[in-house]
Design a protein around this motif. Structure first.
Motif, PDB file in Angstrom:
ATOM      1  N   LEU A  49      70.758  -4.565  71.722  1.00 26.48           N
ATOM      2  CA  LEU A  49      71.889  -5.471  72.063  1.00 26.48           C
ATOM      3  C   LEU A  49      71.706  -7.001  72.165  1.00 26.48           C
ATOM      4  CD1 LEU A  49      74.837  -5.118  72.939  1.00 26.48           C
ATOM      5  CD2 LEU A  49      74.078  -5.027  75.379  1.00 26.48           C
ATOM      6  N   LEU A  52      71.377  -8.640  68.973  1.00 31.42           N
ATOM      7  CA  LEU A  52      72.637  -8.683  68.435  1.00 31.42           C
ATOM      8  C   LEU A  52      73.154  -9.886  68.902  1.00 31.42           C
ATOM      9  CD1 LEU A  52      74.091  -7.045  66.437  1.00 31.42           C
ATOM     10  CD2 LEU A  52      75.226  -5.718  68.372  1.00 31.42           C
ATOM     11  N   GLU A  53      72.992 -10.002  70.271  1.00 34.43           N
ATOM     12  CA  GLU A  53      73.750 -11.460  71.013  1.00 34.43           C
ATOM     13  C   GLU A  53      72.890 -12.776  70.263  1.00 34.43           C
ATOM     14  OE1 GLU A  53      75.424 -11.699  73.855  1.00 34.43           O
ATOM     15  OE2 GLU A  53      74.766 -13.757  74.922  1.00 34.43           O
ATOM     16  N   ASP A  68      74.254  -4.575  60.516  1.00 29.20           N
ATOM     17  CA  ASP A  68      73.467  -3.549  61.607  1.00 29.20           C
ATOM     18  C   ASP A  68      72.253  -2.965  60.881  1.00 29.20           C
ATOM     19  OD1 ASP A  68      75.354  -4.594  63.456  1.00 29.20           O
ATOM     20  OD2 ASP A  68      76.080  -2.693  63.744  1.00 29.20           O
TER      21      ASP A  68
ATOM     22  N   ALA B 145      77.465  -0.418  74.406  1.00 24.77           N
ATOM     23  CA  ALA B 145      76.805  -1.396  75.332  1.00 24.77           C
ATOM     24  C   ALA B 145      77.293  -2.488  75.120  1.00 24.77           C
ATOM     25  CB  ALA B 145      75.321  -1.219  74.656  1.00 24.77           C
ATOM     26  N   VAL B 146      77.499  -3.124  75.993  1.00 27.42           N
ATOM     27  CA  VAL B 146      78.161  -4.654  76.175  1.00 27.42           C
ATOM     28  C   VAL B 146      77.129  -5.470  76.895  1.00 27.42           C
ATOM     29  CG1 VAL B 146      80.005  -5.821  76.710  1.00 27.42           C
ATOM     30  CG2 VAL B 146      80.235  -3.629  76.415  1.00 27.42           C
ATOM     31  N   THR B 194      79.286  -9.646  73.241  1.00 25.22           N
ATOM     32  CA  THR B 194      78.529  -8.814  72.371  1.00 25.22           C
ATOM     33  C   THR B 194      78.380  -7.345  72.720  1.00 25.22           C
ATOM     34  OG1 THR B 194      77.126 -10.619  72.025  1.00 25.22           O
ATOM     35  CG2 THR B 194      76.099  -8.756  71.442  1.00 25.22           C
ATOM     36  N   CYS B 195      78.780  -6.496  71.459  1.00 25.13           N
ATOM     37  CA  CYS B 195      78.905  -5.064  71.806  1.00 25.13           C
ATOM     38  C   CYS B 195      78.119  -4.268  70.741  1.00 25.13           C
ATOM     39  CB  CYS B 195      80.489  -4.462  71.725  1.00 25.13           C
ATOM     40  SG  CYS B 195      81.384  -5.627  72.668  1.00 25.13           S
ATOM     41  N   ARG B 196      77.664  -2.986  71.153  1.00 25.92           N
ATOM     42  CA  ARG B 196      76.938  -2.327  70.198  1.00 25.92           C
ATOM     43  C   ARG B 196      77.147  -0.819  70.441  1.00 25.92           C
ATOM     44  NH1 ARG B 196      72.324  -2.595  66.428  1.00 25.92           N
ATOM     45  NH2 ARG B 196      71.433  -0.886  66.499  1.00 25.92           N
TER      46      ARG B 196
END
Lengths: 91, 379
Positions: A49, A52-53, A68, B145-146, B194-196
């Motif tokens: 995560l 990803l940010e 991804d 998830a955030v 941001t999310c996953r």
């Protein structure tokens, strides 16, 4: 001070380190000093995560999107830079 | 070869084991260790044997690398996570490491509780089978998830979508039935969060799973739940688990539907003293979370995974385990190297190590531990 624009053709480790620092919270402890190129992102405190940010910030600043699938295969800053710079070169 | 991270700080005063849960599973997780390290293989096989024919099928599917069933589904992810977590933890205990604490995330807490003696392996395996059967027939859902605080999520909670996990000050996991969760996800992405998606096909740690979770209560009520024999921390309470809490069948039954407060539990754990946190399970998600914690990043604690961040099913597993063992040896947590020397390499330390090398501070952790203080458990 790095001058990140959409016209930049290469992401350097200094750029990446700066962006990784920016994406961490003030109350969080991140140690990116020294040679981080071949450290595992998880060892640096970056899980999927958090990565990803970081990727989101790079997408915004550099216009590079990493899927991804590509992100899932990346373990180190060196691999990350290679993937981003391949995208920049292909753009 | 994974680079090792030498720690210039004095060695932490205790070792704590962290056990990951749903979302940490990966195809081929620990498979390299299964093929390359017989003591681990024997322990995992012990778990599969309790599950009988279903266990044998599960093992074949896991080892194949191209599983017939969805590896993120409850019937695969949950039992395999339990098996890998438990076997890794049992292996470290068998080495003679005396942990100052055990803390699990989600299903990892069942593995931790089993190692602490709340359940026998057979009882825990039965609980897992029962749990999987009930959750499999529950409504589908997911987890997201955030990168945000729990307070920031309030406007995005609706229907049965809740904060299912608080992993860190700025990392939460939403959970709920699929349709309302997708609505929350779209709104969060539109707002720039941001999310996953977490690898889960069930709405773990949300009320949507409560009826299925509580269906395990009758079987749990028949078990002689024992007081933890090792310091067991819970991510649900969050903090050290008391004997009364450990003996409450409703506490265990409710876990799949209750929020996981891993971040606060880690705060509490690291507040007890300087620790070397060993992640005993697939991936290094908990290691990454711990690395951001001020007590680890700037303080005297440290975090280390026993398995690589990405499972490849090859010798990477054993190399990562080697890195962890070197760290335990350097800190005096292990008297002897429990791994065979890697082929073609020269040992970097003497094959024998005087007991006197062990720091006196280790005694602090051993004092509270029941059972013999020397000699690993042999199977």
């Amino acid at each position: 001070m790095s001058d990140a624009r959409a016209t930049v053709t290469e992401l350097t480790v200094e750029d990446l380190t700066r962006i990784m620092r920016e994406s961490a919270g003030e109350d969080e402890s991140i140690d990116l000093d020294g040679d981080i190129l071949d450290s595992a992102f998880t060892d640096l405190g970056y899980d999927s995560l958090a990565l990803l940010e970081t990727t989101g910030r790079i997408a915004r600043d550099y216009g590079v999107e990493l899927s991804d699938d590509i992100l899932d295969g990346i373990e180190t800053p060196r691999e990350f830079l290679t993937a981003v710079n391949q995208s920049l070169a292909a753009a | 070869m994974h680079p090792t991270t030498p720690s210039p700080a004095p060695a932490p005063r205790g070792v704590a084991l962290l056990f990951p849960g749903q979302g940490a599973q990966q195809p081929l997780m620990a498979v390299g260790l299964y093929h390359g390290h017989p003591p681990f293989r024997r322990l995992v096989d012990e778990v599969f044997e309790v599950w009988g024919a279903e266990g044998a099928a599960l093992r074949a599917d896991w080892l194949s690398g191209s599983p017939a069933a969805n590896p993120d589904g409850v019937s695969r992810a949950q039992p395999l996570l339990f098996a890998v977590d438990w076997a890794l933890g049992r292996m470290v205990l068998d080495w003679g490491v005396r942990p100052a604490a055990l803390l699990g995330h989600s299903v990892g807490e069942v593995a931790a509780a089993t190692l602490a003696g709340v359940f026998t392996l057979e009882e825990a395996a039965g609980l897992m089978a029962d749990r999987v059967a009930h959750i499999e027939s529950a409504p589908a859902g997911g987890m997201l998830a955030v990168q945000a605080t729990a307070a920031e999520m309030t406007p995005y909670l609706h229907d049965d979508v809740v904060v299912g996990a608080v992993n860190a000050p700025r990392q939460v996991v939403l959970a709920g039935s699929e349709a309302p969760l997708a609505v929350s996800e779209a709104r969060l992405r539109a707002a720039g969060f941001t999310c996953r998606r977490t690898r889960a096909l069930s709405p773990f740690h949300s009320p949507a799973l409560a009826p299925a979770a509580l269906a395990a209560l009758p079987a749990l009520s028949r078990l002689p739940l024992r007081a933890p024999g090792l310091p067991l921390h819970s991510a649900y309470t969050p903090g050290p688990l008391t004997p009364a809490q450990a003996a409450d069948p409703r506490f265990w039954a409710g876990q799949p539907a209750a929020p996981v407060l891993f971040g606060p539990a880690l705060d509490a754990l690291l507040g007890t003293g300087e620790l070397l946190l060993l992640e005993a399970g697939p991936g290094q998600g908990l290691t990454a979370l711990a690395k951001r914690h001020p007590a680890v990043g700037a303080g005297g604690s440290a975090a280390q995974g026993l398995l690589p961040a990405r499972a490849r099913g090859d010798a990477t597993d054993l190399r990562t385990l080697r890195t962890a063992v070197e760290r335990l040896l350097a800190g005096g947590w292990l008297a002897h190297d429990p791994l065979p020397a890697p082929a073609g390499t020269v040992r970097t330390r003497p094959s024998t190590q005087p007991e006197a090398h062990q720091p006196a501070s280790r005694q602090d952790c051993e004092r509270d531990r029941p059972g013999p203080v020397t000699g690993p458990r042999r199977l």
